[in-house]
Motif scaffolding. Structure first.
Motif, PDB file in Angstrom:
ATOM      1  N   GLU A 168      41.324 -20.503   5.484  1.00 13.65           N
ATOM      2  CA  GLU A 168      40.347 -21.324   6.191  1.00 13.65           C
ATOM      3  C   GLU A 168      38.946 -21.104   5.613  1.00 13.65           C
ATOM      4  O   GLU A 168      38.647 -20.078   5.014  1.00 13.65           O
ATOM      5  N   LYS A 169      38.104 -22.101   5.835  1.00  9.22           N
ATOM      6  CA  LYS A 169      36.699 -21.936   5.458  1.00  9.22           C
ATOM      7  C   LYS A 169      36.038 -20.986   6.458  1.00  9.22           C
ATOM      8  O   LYS A 169      36.490 -20.915   7.609  1.00  9.22           O
ATOM      9  N   PRO A 170      35.027 -20.237   6.060  1.00 13.68           N
ATOM     10  CA  PRO A 170      34.626 -20.036   4.677  1.00 13.68           C
ATOM     11  C   PRO A 170      35.631 -19.152   3.962  1.00 13.68           C
ATOM     12  O   PRO A 170      36.222 -18.260   4.587  1.00 13.68           O
ATOM     13  N   CYS A 171      35.833 -19.373   2.677  1.00 14.75           N
ATOM     14  CA  CYS A 171      36.832 -18.576   1.957  1.00 14.75           C
ATOM     15  C   CYS A 171      36.397 -17.128   1.809  1.00 14.75           C
ATOM     16  O   CYS A 171      37.222 -16.270   1.486  1.00 14.75           O
ATOM     17  N   GLY A 230      33.528 -13.826  -2.407  1.00 12.06           N
ATOM     18  CA  GLY A 230      33.957 -15.104  -2.954  1.00 12.06           C
ATOM     19  C   GLY A 230      34.293 -14.990  -4.431  1.00 12.06           C
ATOM     20  O   GLY A 230      35.299 -15.534  -4.909  1.00 12.06           O
ATOM     21  N   LEU A 231      33.460 -14.267  -5.179  1.00  8.73           N
ATOM     22  CA  LEU A 231      33.731 -14.052  -6.606  1.00  8.73           C
ATOM     23  C   LEU A 231      35.015 -13.255  -6.802  1.00  8.73           C
ATOM     24  O   LEU A 231      35.815 -13.555  -7.707  1.00  8.73           O
ATOM     25  N   TRP A 232      35.228 -12.233  -5.974  1.00  7.68           N
ATOM     26  CA  TRP A 232      36.465 -11.449  -6.076  1.00  7.68           C
ATOM     27  C   TRP A 232      37.695 -12.307  -5.779  1.00  7.68           C
ATOM     28  O   TRP A 232      38.725 -12.175  -6.454  1.00  7.68           O
ATOM     29  N   LYS A 280      42.588 -16.194 -10.424  1.00 10.25           N
ATOM     30  CA  LYS A 280      42.745 -16.360 -11.869  1.00 10.25           C
ATOM     31  C   LYS A 280      43.672 -15.292 -12.446  1.00 10.25           C
ATOM     32  O   LYS A 280      44.494 -15.575 -13.325  1.00 10.25           O
ATOM     33  N   LYS A 281      43.550 -14.065 -11.947  1.00 10.55           N
ATOM     34  CA  LYS A 281      44.376 -12.977 -12.475  1.00 10.55           C
ATOM     35  C   LYS A 281      45.848 -13.142 -12.119  1.00 10.55           C
ATOM     36  O   LYS A 281      46.729 -12.866 -12.936  1.00 10.55           O
ATOM     37  N   THR A 282      46.124 -13.561 -10.899  1.00 11.62           N
ATOM     38  CA  THR A 282      47.524 -13.669 -10.454  1.00 11.62           C
ATOM     39  C   THR A 282      48.149 -15.011 -10.808  1.00 11.62           C
ATOM     40  O   THR A 282      49.364 -15.119 -10.896  1.00 11.62           O
ATOM     41  N   GLY A 283      47.329 -16.033 -10.982  1.00  6.26           N
ATOM     42  CA  GLY A 283      47.865 -17.363 -11.231  1.00  6.26           C
ATOM     43  C   GLY A 283      48.414 -18.037  -9.997  1.00  6.26           C
ATOM     44  O   GLY A 283      48.960 -19.140 -10.076  1.00  6.26           O
ATOM     45  N   PRO A 321      40.767 -26.307  -4.639  1.00  6.68           N
ATOM     46  CA  PRO A 321      41.035 -24.961  -5.156  1.00  6.68           C
ATOM     47  C   PRO A 321      39.868 -24.044  -4.829  1.00  6.68           C
ATOM     48  O   PRO A 321      38.716 -24.479  -4.734  1.00  6.68           O
ATOM     49  N   VAL A 322      40.164 -22.777  -4.643  1.00 12.29           N
ATOM     50  CA  VAL A 322      39.161 -21.857  -4.108  1.00 12.29           C
ATOM     51  C   VAL A 322      37.928 -21.764  -4.995  1.00 12.29           C
ATOM     52  O   VAL A 322      36.801 -21.602  -4.491  1.00 12.29           O
ATOM     53  N   ALA A 323      38.086 -21.876  -6.302  1.00 17.46           N
ATOM     54  CA  ALA A 323      36.918 -21.806  -7.183  1.00 17.46           C
ATOM     55  C   ALA A 323      35.947 -22.945  -6.896  1.00 17.46           C
ATOM     56  O   ALA A 323      34.728 -22.787  -6.997  1.00 17.46           O
ATOM     57  N   GLN A 324      36.473 -24.100  -6.515  1.00 21.06           N
ATOM     58  CA  GLN A 324      35.644 -25.249  -6.162  1.00 21.06           C
ATOM     59  C   GLN A 324      35.045 -25.089  -4.771  1.00 21.06           C
ATOM     60  O   GLN A 324      33.844 -25.284  -4.560  1.00 21.06           O
ATOM     61  N   GLY A 325      35.866 -24.690  -3.804  1.00 16.44           N
ATOM     62  CA  GLY A 325      35.386 -24.518  -2.440  1.00 16.44           C
ATOM     63  C   GLY A 325      34.341 -23.433  -2.311  1.00 16.44           C
ATOM     64  O   GLY A 325      33.429 -23.516  -1.484  1.00 16.44           O
ATOM     65  N   ASN A 326      34.446 -22.416  -3.169  1.00 17.00           N
ATOM     66  CA  ASN A 326      33.510 -21.297  -3.084  1.00 17.00           C
ATOM     67  C   ASN A 326      32.086 -21.693  -3.452  1.00 17.00           C
ATOM     68  O   ASN A 326      31.141 -20.996  -3.098  1.00 17.00           O
ATOM     69  N   ILE A 327      31.902 -22.809  -4.140  1.00 16.83           N
ATOM     70  CA  ILE A 327      30.553 -23.273  -4.484  1.00 16.83           C
ATOM     71  C   ILE A 327      29.768 -23.589  -3.211  1.00 16.83           C
ATOM     72  O   ILE A 327      28.642 -23.108  -3.008  1.00 16.83           O
ATOM     73  N   SER A 328      30.361 -24.390  -2.327  1.00 14.84           N
ATOM     74  CA  SER A 328      29.675 -24.747  -1.078  1.00 14.84           C
ATOM     75  C   SER A 328      29.503 -23.528  -0.184  1.00 14.84           C
ATOM     76  O   SER A 328      28.459 -23.361   0.462  1.00 14.84           O
TER      77      SER A 328
END
Length: 441
Positions: free
Chosen positions: A133-136, A143-145, A151-154, A386-393
């Motif tokens: 759920e938001k916020p991620c 968020g960076l972690w 990315k590490k797990t795929g 995808p979380v990388a996109q959602g993490n921007i907001s």
């Protein structure tokens, strides 16, 4: 070809292989006719939207496990799943038992905010796909972690900002891209609801039904009081993220999408706690400005008055050089420069949305967002959020909170670092984690 259970059982031992695994290869392993087995974690209000969405996608998904630290909600949710679906899930107080369950393919996270990223990281490291759920994330560092863990797990990780899967909103974005209002330059966003004061908490014994230590998880420990659990944690800085990230995430994310922008270059916030003198540690009214090189986003949040803007208690108005588009989760309208409506989703598609006072948010848009997540697991569909996109907001809104608490504007570089303000930059991460609960990527 190995079967689904064998694959999942080997997942933890094959992390290096998973790093480069694609969604389509997951689909081949799972099998296009196999249902995705879910564990739902955190079983209060929003979890019921997860239940409804998974039931709406019952041909391709099922709930096999549920987890909550409070046995009251655990027992009730188990019963409600059985009543709705005809299947009785396994109930767990400790979510880590769900992560070690080889039958679980994916987890959904509807816990308090401070658990979102740490739990998501553990889930992907255990070989599970994650719907969070938001916020991620509870702060920018987490968020960076979380993005790094994905990315590490795929593994697939979708953030629960369901407007990304709303057909009316997607239609609105397409119309914006076609130039219906000219060049968009300002996205005005808002959220309004009437919340009640939370009072001053009294220390009381921890309820026998609650594992308070596991509820606190990565957060530093403190004594239990009677005004935190199960909902008011939102307004405490140790666990919550305020109304900006509780609800503002939805509208600001649509604004980011509509304008096609990334992280802001400057963030300013003005607000305060005006309603009462209680334990509420955030603002109850906040105005935020996010500045970009050639555009801006504003967010206005009120927890005192439910006064509507453009006839709506929440939404987005995208202003362009030739008009304005007003977007809600279930509809959109276009106005020319003289404020005449010239087009609307009533001619295309319109679907109902829950009011801002609804805490569960059961709607077709969440059903569709889950459908997209399930389709990504089974068939290799592209994730809508995808979380990388959602993490921007999410990160932009964390900057809004930091700007509010430091009482000054923040200047942000292209990598998300706060420039020339060590105090503000230090607030992008948690200073202390409870021993044994530190996120590790």
């Amino acid at each position: 070809m190995i079967n689904r259970r064998d694959f999942i059982g080997r997942a933890a031992a094959t992390a290096a292989v998973l790093t480069t695994t694609t969604a389509k290869s997951y689909a081949r392993i799972l099998g296009s006719n196999g249902r995705v087995n879910f564990a739902v974690i955190g079983l209060r209000s929003r979890a019921y939207a997860h239940l409804a969405a998974l039931h709406a996608n019952k041909e391709s998904a099922q709930i096999v496990t549920v987890a909550d630290v409070d046995s009251r909600y655990l027992d009730k949710f188990c019963s409600d799943v059985a009543t709705k679906t005809g299947n009785s899930p396994k109930g767990e107080k400790d979510f880590r038992n769900a992560l070690s369950n080889k039958d679980v393919d994916a987890i959904t996270i509807a816990t308090p905010d401070h658990w979102h990223a740490p739990m998501g990281i553990l889930g992907m490291q255990a070989g599970k796909h994650v719907y969070v759920e938001k916020p991620c994330a509870y702060n920018p560092q987490e968020g960076l972690w979380l993005v790094e863990a994905q990315k590490k797990t795929g593994k697939l990780c979708q953030m629960g900002s369901q407007r990304r899967s709303s057909k009316p909103v997607m239609e609105a974005i397409d119309r914006l891209r076609s130039g219906v209002i000219g060049k968009p330059y300002w996205a005005e966003t808002w959220y309004a609801t009437a919340r009640q004061p939370i009072g001053v908490g009294k220390p009381i014994p921890v309820p026998a039904t609650l594992d308070w230590d596991l509820w606190q998880g990565p957060a530093p420990r403190q004594a239990y009081t009677d005004n935190v659990h199960p909902y008011n944690w939102h307004w405490f800085r140790k666990w919550g993220t305020g109304e900006t990230l509780n609800n503002g995430t939805h509208e600001v994310d649509v604004a980011v999408w509509a304008l096609g922008v990334g992280l802001p270059r400057r963030v300013t916030a003005l607000g305060g706690r005006f309603q009462a003198k209680d334990d509420w540690q955030f603002y109850d009214n906040l105005d935020v400005a996010f500045e970009y090189p050639d555009a801006m986003i504003t967010w206005k949040g009120s927890c005192i008055s439910g006064k509507k803007t453009y006839g709506r208690d929440r939404g987005v108005a995208v202003h362009g050089t030739k008009g304005t588009m007003v977007i809600d989760i279930g509809e959109w309208e276009v106005y020319d420069e003289k404020d005449h409506m010239i087009d609307s989703s009533a001619k295309v598609v319109k679907t109902a949305a829950a009011p801002s006072s609804d805490r569960a948010g059961i709607d077709v848009h969440t059903d569709q967002h889950f459908g997209n997540f399930i389709g990504a697991i089974r068939n290799g569909e592209a994730l809508h959020q995808p979380v990388a996109q959602g993490n921007i907001s999410v990160t932009a809104l964390h900057f809004a909170n930091i700007a509010y608490f430091t009482k000054r504007s923040l200047n942000i570089d292209g990598n998300g670092m706060i420039l020339g303000d060590k105090e503000a930059q230090a607030m992008t991460k948690r200073a202390e984690y409870a021993k044994g609960f530190e996120p590790k990527v």
